[in-house]
Design a protein around this motif. Sequence first.
Motif, PDB file in Angstrom:
ATOM      1  N   PHE A 120      -0.714  11.156   3.966  1.00 31.51           N
ATOM      2  CA  PHE A 120       0.553  10.798   3.325  1.00 31.51           C
ATOM      3  C   PHE A 120       1.200  12.037   2.706  1.00 31.51           C
ATOM      4  O   PHE A 120       0.541  12.827   2.040  1.00 31.51           O
ATOM      5  N   LYS A 121       2.510  12.184   2.931  1.00 30.27           N
ATOM      6  CA  LYS A 121       3.287  13.237   2.283  1.00 30.27           C
ATOM      7  C   LYS A 121       4.180  12.653   1.183  1.00 30.27           C
ATOM      8  O   LYS A 121       4.569  13.365   0.262  1.00 30.27           O
ATOM      9  N   TYR A 297      -7.839   8.279  19.178  1.00 26.85           N
ATOM     10  CA  TYR A 297      -7.623   7.320  18.093  1.00 26.85           C
ATOM     11  C   TYR A 297      -7.224   8.070  16.829  1.00 26.85           C
ATOM     12  O   TYR A 297      -7.874   9.042  16.441  1.00 26.85           O
ATOM     13  N   ALA A 298      -6.139   7.619  16.191  1.00 26.18           N
ATOM     14  CA  ALA A 298      -5.649   8.284  14.985  1.00 26.18           C
ATOM     15  C   ALA A 298      -5.177   7.246  13.972  1.00 26.18           C
ATOM     16  O   ALA A 298      -4.955   6.071  14.309  1.00 26.18           O
ATOM     17  N   LEU A 299      -5.013   7.685  12.735  1.00 31.25           N
ATOM     18  CA  LEU A 299      -4.452   6.865  11.674  1.00 31.25           C
ATOM     19  C   LEU A 299      -3.151   7.499  11.202  1.00 31.25           C
ATOM     20  O   LEU A 299      -3.125   8.689  10.873  1.00 31.25           O
ATOM     21  N   TYR A 300      -2.066   6.704  11.173  1.00 30.72           N
ATOM     22  CA  TYR A 300      -0.752   7.194  10.762  1.00 30.72           C
ATOM     23  C   TYR A 300      -0.355   6.561   9.426  1.00 30.72           C
ATOM     24  O   TYR A 300      -0.569   5.353   9.219  1.00 30.72           O
ATOM     25  N   PRO A 301       0.270   7.325   8.521  1.00 29.24           N
ATOM     26  CA  PRO A 301       0.579   6.825   7.180  1.00 29.24           C
ATOM     27  C   PRO A 301       1.877   6.010   7.133  1.00 29.24           C
ATOM     28  O   PRO A 301       2.926   6.456   7.578  1.00 29.24           O
ATOM     29  N   ILE A 315       9.298  -7.689   6.551  1.00 31.44           N
ATOM     30  CA  ILE A 315       8.466  -6.512   6.312  1.00 31.44           C
ATOM     31  C   ILE A 315       9.341  -5.270   6.349  1.00 31.44           C
ATOM     32  O   ILE A 315      10.149  -5.092   7.265  1.00 31.44           O
ATOM     33  N   PHE A 316       9.172  -4.425   5.336  1.00 31.59           N
ATOM     34  CA  PHE A 316       9.836  -3.128   5.293  1.00 31.59           C
ATOM     35  C   PHE A 316       8.770  -2.057   5.492  1.00 31.59           C
ATOM     36  O   PHE A 316       7.639  -2.204   5.019  1.00 31.59           O
ATOM     37  N   ALA A 317       9.122  -1.009   6.164  1.00 24.19           N
ATOM     38  CA  ALA A 317       8.154   0.056   6.413  1.00 24.19           C
ATOM     39  C   ALA A 317       8.815   1.415   6.248  1.00 24.19           C
ATOM     40  O   ALA A 317       9.986   1.600   6.606  1.00 24.19           O
ATOM     41  N   MET A 318       8.047   2.347   5.704  1.00 20.26           N
ATOM     42  CA  MET A 318       8.517   3.721   5.577  1.00 20.26           C
ATOM     43  C   MET A 318       7.474   4.668   6.148  1.00 20.26           C
ATOM     44  O   MET A 318       6.275   4.519   5.882  1.00 20.26           O
ATOM     45  N   ASN A 319       7.937   5.587   6.954  1.00 20.47           N
ATOM     46  CA  ASN A 319       7.065   6.622   7.483  1.00 20.47           C
ATOM     47  C   ASN A 319       6.547   7.460   6.322  1.00 20.47           C
ATOM     48  O   ASN A 319       7.320   8.097   5.608  1.00 20.47           O
ATOM     49  N   GLY A 320       5.236   7.443   6.116  1.00 22.37           N
ATOM     50  CA  GLY A 320       4.647   8.150   4.986  1.00 22.37           C
ATOM     51  C   GLY A 320       4.625   9.650   5.152  1.00 22.37           C
ATOM     52  O   GLY A 320       4.255  10.368   4.214  1.00 22.37           O
ATOM     53  N   GLN A 321       5.024  10.133   6.320  1.00 22.40           N
ATOM     54  CA  GLN A 321       5.088  11.580   6.563  1.00 22.40           C
ATOM     55  C   GLN A 321       6.510  12.108   6.486  1.00 22.40           C
ATOM     56  O   GLN A 321       6.755  13.161   5.903  1.00 22.40           O
TER      57      GLN A 321
END
Length: 361
Positions: A120-121, A297-301, A315-321
């Motif tokens: 996460f950034k 396989y990866a995990l994205y924030p 549902i709301f979503a924000m790119n954590g990067q």
Amino acid sequence: MSDVIEYKCPACGGKLEFDSSSQKMKCPFCESEFEVDSIKDHDNCLENIKDDDMKWDSISGGEWQQGEAEIMKVYKCKSCGGEIITDQTTSASKCPYCDNPVVMLGNFAGDLKPDYIIPFKYDKEAAKAALYKHLEGRKLLPKVFKDQNHIDEIKGVYVPVWLFDVDAEGKMLFKGEKLRNWSDGKFNYIERNYYSIQREGNVEFERVPVDGSTKMQDDLMESIEPFDFKDAVEFKTAYLSGYLADRYDVSAEDSIERANDRIKNTTEQLFASTVQGYNSVSRENSSIRLKNGKAQYALYPVWILNTTWENKKYIFAMNGQTGKFVGDLPIDSGASARWFFGIAAVVTAVCFGISLILGLT
């Protein structure tokens, strides 16, 4: 007795016939004319384009080292059945996807270890600020979406993602049309010329993402792309501290169909973008063959806020990067009605004023 070969008109699909006067193939329906050799070449191209071959060679994922999995806990949602994992220092009380209570199952075991993780950034305060900005000026929004206590429930979740690398070999056939218009003073003329356009080449794809969670909608996850892989690091459990991680419930093998759709669509768009100079272009046929395919396989924030309004989940979503924020918003029917009747009353008053003035003149 040999079979009779039928040639279809590239313009309208009708059966072409040989016209002895022009020595060309002519369509009796749209009266288009074609050189015999060009029609043969066109049909040969169609015959040589084979069906798609989109098979994958290897699917990978890491193995947990001794002691790594034991320091993580697993929670299960009572409502949607989803499982989330986190380290022992982070607790979870509600599901990030449906907001219902979760119960602790015990220590984590099984599954593949992620190869990579993008940390996460953006923190929680940045996510809340982005949500406020998203809601700004929305007068018809239900109050629940503006409630401070509810906004505090935004959660940081690492979403499981399968990343597909592959070399795509494409062969495509397009039909192009050029128009020429002119007039002799009495009549207007339109001349239509049709062209058979071939394209073939190779496209290298790296890390085509497909989320491995049924709880995270594909279109929502794709709408906050792209994630920049330059920030990806080798997975370590320390990155989970303070965050939740969705436990994948879609395998890499089951994600291949979605990956193939994305690869096929992108390849066709790239090839089509090279066909220029025509009034119209349509794709007649295509063949895409894959080789050297592999998945990791990866995990994205992702920051997630969910709520329910009138029995419908939002549902709301924000790119954590990158901070990119998306989400659909409902309209409060009561507020909408008040707003509508308020506008209608103003319009009626204005109209009455105008009528009165006209009556006095």
